[in-house]
Write an enzyme that holds these catalytic residues in place. Structure first.
Site, PDB file in Angstrom:
ATOM      1  N   GLU A   1      -4.987   2.462  -7.956  1.00 37.29           N
ATOM      2  CA  GLU A   1      -3.980   2.529  -6.897  1.00 37.29           C
ATOM      3  C   GLU A   1      -2.587   2.826  -7.440  1.00 37.29           C
ATOM      4  O   GLU A   1      -1.824   3.562  -6.841  1.00 37.29           O
ATOM      5  CB  GLU A   1      -3.967   1.230  -6.083  1.00 37.29           C
ATOM      6  CG  GLU A   1      -5.191   1.031  -5.203  1.00 37.29           C
ATOM      7  CD  GLU A   1      -5.392   2.166  -4.197  1.00 37.29           C
ATOM      8  OE1 GLU A   1      -4.406   2.845  -3.833  1.00 37.29           O
ATOM      9  OE2 GLU A   1      -6.548   2.374  -3.783  1.00 37.29           O
TER      10      GLU A   1
ATOM     11  N   ASP B   1      -1.134   4.162   4.081  1.00 33.22           N
ATOM     12  CA  ASP B   1      -0.454   5.118   3.209  1.00 33.22           C
ATOM     13  C   ASP B   1      -0.086   6.354   4.026  1.00 33.22           C
ATOM     14  O   ASP B   1      -0.233   6.366   5.248  1.00 33.22           O
ATOM     15  CB  ASP B   1      -1.344   5.477   2.012  1.00 33.22           C
ATOM     16  CG  ASP B   1      -2.476   6.397   2.424  1.00 33.22           C
ATOM     17  OD1 ASP B   1      -2.780   6.479   3.630  1.00 33.22           O
ATOM     18  OD2 ASP B   1      -3.052   7.051   1.548  1.00 33.22           O
TER      19      ASP B   1
ATOM     20  N   TYR C   1       1.415  -1.255   0.861  1.00 37.93           N
ATOM     21  CA  TYR C   1       0.197  -0.444   0.825  1.00 37.93           C
ATOM     22  C   TYR C   1      -0.744  -0.889  -0.284  1.00 37.93           C
ATOM     23  O   TYR C   1      -1.920  -1.180  -0.052  1.00 37.93           O
ATOM     24  CB  TYR C   1       0.511   1.053   0.643  1.00 37.93           C
ATOM     25  CG  TYR C   1      -0.740   1.770   0.212  1.00 37.93           C
ATOM     26  CD1 TYR C   1      -1.767   1.991   1.128  1.00 37.93           C
ATOM     27  CD2 TYR C   1      -0.948   2.113  -1.125  1.00 37.93           C
ATOM     28  CE1 TYR C   1      -2.965   2.559   0.733  1.00 37.93           C
ATOM     29  CE2 TYR C   1      -2.139   2.683  -1.527  1.00 37.93           C
ATOM     30  CZ  TYR C   1      -3.139   2.903  -0.600  1.00 37.93           C
ATOM     31  OH  TYR C   1      -4.328   3.439  -0.999  1.00 37.93           O
TER      32      TYR C   1
END
Length: 366
Positions: free
Chosen positions: A48, A149, A131
């Site tokens: 991520e 996102d 997020y």
DNA sequence: TACGCGTGGCA
DNA sequence: TTGCCAAGCGT
């Protein structure tokens, strides 16, 4: 649909229908990505961070070499920051690497090597915003939180017709409200993956292939042909800084002027010989070299007027200096293309930017 | 709250 | 060529 003041929240039946179609699409179309084959929070976290503002194709090699060099959070925590940055080299946004290293040490030293298992807990870590925290919480621990996102903003905006500015705080609140209604308690991880993947592959920013989209029947943008208008992102118009250095060539009381070209400000108005620079020029020598490289004969004394004018346009801020170049009567000069000598009377009648007019008046020329 | 932060791909 | 981004975040 019920109204929450600013946006219409779809009823539960419509949400269920959308989620069902989304999941079916995902099962059929999703990419096999390395980080989707694990629930290890360290690996999910690593992926991520790498994928923030970064394309999958660009980030994938980094994901692989980071796992190779630092298989666990303990390995990353034990590394030197310099080595981490070296491994990150070429990926950009280097604070991601520094924060990641910092967070690895914190997870090891303060959390016993285990990541927090909720979005709220994860949010406290450096480098994890809303997020990323939600993504890890749902992918690794199955928490039913929406990971919003850029892809998800786009999908929600188009399907449900949210026309708020997704970059404004108010807009983000509305999107978050909608997202909270959409995320299912059953398998939120797959739902979040599906929303993101749907945005990345199907509901793409430009020219989405709506003829093969499974949810056009419930899509606001499709119904109103607004795929290209949504999502709304109000771009803060960026004021460009420009540095103008005018050479006022004077000969026998006449000034050399030229008409402004198209595709720039002041088209059709008249100004002087212009050298634009990327920074202010204060040293005459610097300007001299600029002038000679531009081919303008240097046959007089270059003198800067004391003041630097600031002229503000809608999207530009001009920092303008004027340099007098006096040509003695006995000399002739080859003027650069476009420049013509004009008498004071002619200049008076020429259309000029206010800046130029002001300058000439302050110099007592007009 | 607005802005800076990197790089590579694409029209 | 130039602009516009692409799985955001910190300050």
């Amino acid at each position: 649909m019920f109204n929450d003041g600013n946006i219409l929240i779809p009823d539960t039946e419509l949400i269920a229908e959308f989620n069902k179609k989304l999941k079916f699409w995902y099962i059929k179309n999703h990419r096999k990505l390395l980080w989707r084959e694990t629930t290890d929070p360290y690996k999910i976290w690593l992926s991520e961070i790498i994928l923030q503002q970064t394309r999958v194709a660009q980030g994938t090699p980094y994901y692989e070499k980071f796992l190779l060099n630092y298989p666990t959070v303990f390995d990353l925590a034990a590394a030197d920051e310099r080595d981490v940055l070296r491994l990150w080299q070429g990926l950009g946004y280097y604070s991601r690497a520094r924060n990641m290293h910092y967070t690895a040490r914190q997870v090891v030293n303060e959390y016993g090597g285990k990541f927090p298992e909720t979005a709220a807990g994860l949010s406290k870590l450096k480098g994890l915003g809303n997020y990323t925290a939600a993504a890890i919480a749902s992918f690794s621990f199955g928490e039913a939180v929406a990971a919003i996102d850029g892809n998800v903003y786009r999908v929600m905006s188009r399907i449900f017709g949210i026309q708020s500015d997704m970059l404004s705080n108010q807009g983000k609140k509305e999107f978050a409200l909608m997202a909270g209604q959409l995320v299912p308690s059953d398998d939120p991880a797959t739902y979040n993956q599906a929303m993101i993947e749907f945005g990345a592959l199907q509901c793409v920013p430009v020219s989405p292939a709506c003829h093969i989209c499974p949810v056009t029947d419930m899509c606001f943008a499709f119904a109103h042909n607004m795929q290209n208008q949504l999502p709304v992102k109000v771009k803060k118009l960026k004021v460009k800084q420009r540095f103008f250095n005018y050479i006022v060539v004077e000969s026998n009381g006449q000034l050399a002027m030229k008409e402004r070209p198209s595709k720039d400000i002041w088209q059709g108005l008249y100004d002087f010989y212009l050298l634009e620079s990327t920074a202010p020029i204060e040293d005459p020598d610097d300007l001299q070299s600029l002038i000679s490289s531009a081919g303008l004969l240097q046959q007089g004394i270059l003198k800067m007027t004391s003041k630097i004018y600031t002229h503000i346009l809608t999207h530009q801020r001009l920092h303008v200096s004027f340099w007098w170049l006096e040509i003695s009567e006995t000399n002739t000069i080859d003027l650069p293309a476009g420049l013509t000598f004009y008498t004071k009377e002619q200049i008076e009648s020429l259309p000029k930017p206010i800046l130029i007019d002001t300058f000439l008046k302050e110099e007592k020329y007009l």
